[in-house]
Design a protein around this motif. Structure first.
Motif, short mmCIF file in Angstrom:
data_model
loop_
_atom_site.label_atom_id
_atom_site.label_comp_id
_atom_site.label_asym_id
_atom_site.label_seq_id
_atom_site.Cartn_x
_atom_site.Cartn_y
_atom_site.Cartn_z
N GLU A 101 -5.90 5.15 2.12
CA GLU A 101 -6.11 4.51 0.82
C GLU A 101 -7.46 4.90 0.24
O GLU A 101 -8.47 4.91 0.93
N MET A 127 3.33 6.90 -11.09
CA MET A 127 3.18 6.59 -9.67
C MET A 127 3.96 7.65 -8.89
O MET A 127 5.08 8.00 -9.27
N THR A 156 14.40 -0.37 -10.20
CA THR A 156 13.26 -0.74 -11.05
C THR A 156 13.58 -0.55 -12.53
O THR A 156 12.94 -1.15 -13.40
N ASN A 211 -1.39 6.24 -6.95
CA ASN A 211 -1.38 5.51 -8.22
C ASN A 211 -1.38 6.48 -9.38
O ASN A 211 -1.32 7.70 -9.20
N LYS A 212 -1.45 5.96 -10.58
CA LYS A 212 -1.33 6.81 -11.77
C LYS A 212 -2.54 7.70 -12.00
O LYS A 212 -2.53 8.55 -12.89
N MET A 217 -2.77 4.80 -2.85
CA MET A 217 -2.87 3.36 -2.95
C MET A 217 -2.17 2.63 -1.81
O MET A 217 -2.41 1.45 -1.58
N ALA A 218 -1.29 3.33 -1.09
CA ALA A 218 -0.59 2.71 0.03
C ALA A 218 -0.06 3.79 0.96
O ALA A 218 0.27 4.89 0.52
N GLU A 230 6.86 -3.61 -6.88
CA GLU A 230 5.53 -4.22 -6.72
C GLU A 230 4.45 -3.17 -6.79
O GLU A 230 3.41 -3.35 -7.43
N LEU A 231 4.68 -2.05 -6.10
CA LEU A 231 3.71 -0.95 -6.13
C LEU A 231 3.56 -0.40 -7.55
O LEU A 231 2.45 -0.10 -8.00
N ASN A 233 3.95 -1.91 -10.34
CA ASN A 233 3.21 -2.84 -11.17
C ASN A 233 1.71 -2.80 -10.89
O ASN A 233 0.89 -3.15 -11.75
N LYS A 234 1.34 -2.34 -9.69
CA LYS A 234 -0.08 -2.23 -9.33
C LYS A 234 -0.65 -0.87 -9.65
O LYS A 234 -1.86 -0.70 -9.69
N ALA A 235 0.23 0.10 -9.85
CA ALA A 235 -0.23 1.49 -10.01
C ALA A 235 -1.03 1.71 -11.28
O ALA A 235 -1.84 2.60 -11.37
#
Length: 235
Positions: A101, A127, A156, A211-212, A217-218, A230-231, A233-235
């Motif tokens: 990460e 993402m 999604t 991430n974007k 990020m994971a 969920e990922l 939405n966080k990206a």
């Protein structure tokens, strides 16, 4: 002057050819770098090219001389570096993968099995689900994992915000034989061995999410742990 060498996933250069080894969860798979040439060897400290005569002397000191490959955006080895301050014979111990990460993924420019160019710099704004596979012939045993991720991506209803990629250490023909999922979201990239070496990936399969901004990020050892929405939405 050109030699055929065995190059392990851990940057170990051996002049004698090694046999392919069975694949496990963690392993070193020996591959053959037929493009190796002394013309690609440079002194890491001075930056100077190593002459064939000097290279033979280095091998006389250490027949298992460890060289560090320098890899370009296309995943090709453009040169090898040797450290003149450490020429002793030593056992290589693999380090931790770079894919943790917070790691900014390199701006590779790679080709998929269908010949399309994929520039990772152009993927920013999406993402990215990025999976690493050693073999393609054994993919049938993990087909359900990719199918499960495909289903989660489709659920999604935001597919355009997601890029899904598998980088294989396998050639195009092997991938075409082993990957037979229809309408998959995943783009398939062959011949990724050099990338695996550069990122020190030695566990398979290995899945990361960028991430974007192109930052890890994971990280997932098991794909069923992924909550893609969920990922996203966080990206």
């Amino acid at each position: 002057m050109q030699k055929t060498v065995s190059l392990s996933l851990f940057f170990l250069l051996c002049i004698s050819l090694g046999a392919q080894t069975p694949i496990g969860v963690k392993h070193t798979k020996v591959s053959v770098d037929t493009s190796f040439s002394v013309d690609k060897v440079y002194n890491k400290i001075t930056g100077e090219k190593v002459s064939p005569e000097m290279f033979q002397k280095l091998l006389a000191i250490n027949p298992k001389l460890i060289l560090e490959p320098v890899i370009d955006k296309k995943g090709e080895i453009i040169k090898y570096l040797y450290d003149p301050q450490n020429l002793k014979i030593r056992v290589y111990k693999p380090g931790k993968t770079s894919l943790v990460e917070g790691f900014s993924f390199p701006d590779y420019n790679l080709k998929t099995v269908d010949g399309k160019t994929m520039d990772f710099n152009d993927l920013k704004g999406k993402m990215v689900i990025l999976r690493f596979e050693m073999e393609a012939d054994s993919f049938r045993f993990k087909k359900h994992e990719i199918a499960g991720m495909d289903q989660k991506i489709n659920e999604t209803n935001r597919n355009t915000e997601i890029e899904a990629i598998i980088i294989f250490n396998a050639n195009k023909d092997e991938i075409n034989r082993g990957f037979d999922l229809e309408n998959s979201n995943f783009k398939l990239i062959p011949n990724g061995g050099n990338i695996l070496r550069q990122l020190n990936v030695n566990r398979f399969p290995y899945t990361v999410v960028l991430n974007k901004e192109g930052v890890v990020m994971a990280v997932f050892k098991y794909s069923d742990e992924m909550n893609i929405l969920e990922l996203l939405n966080k990206a």
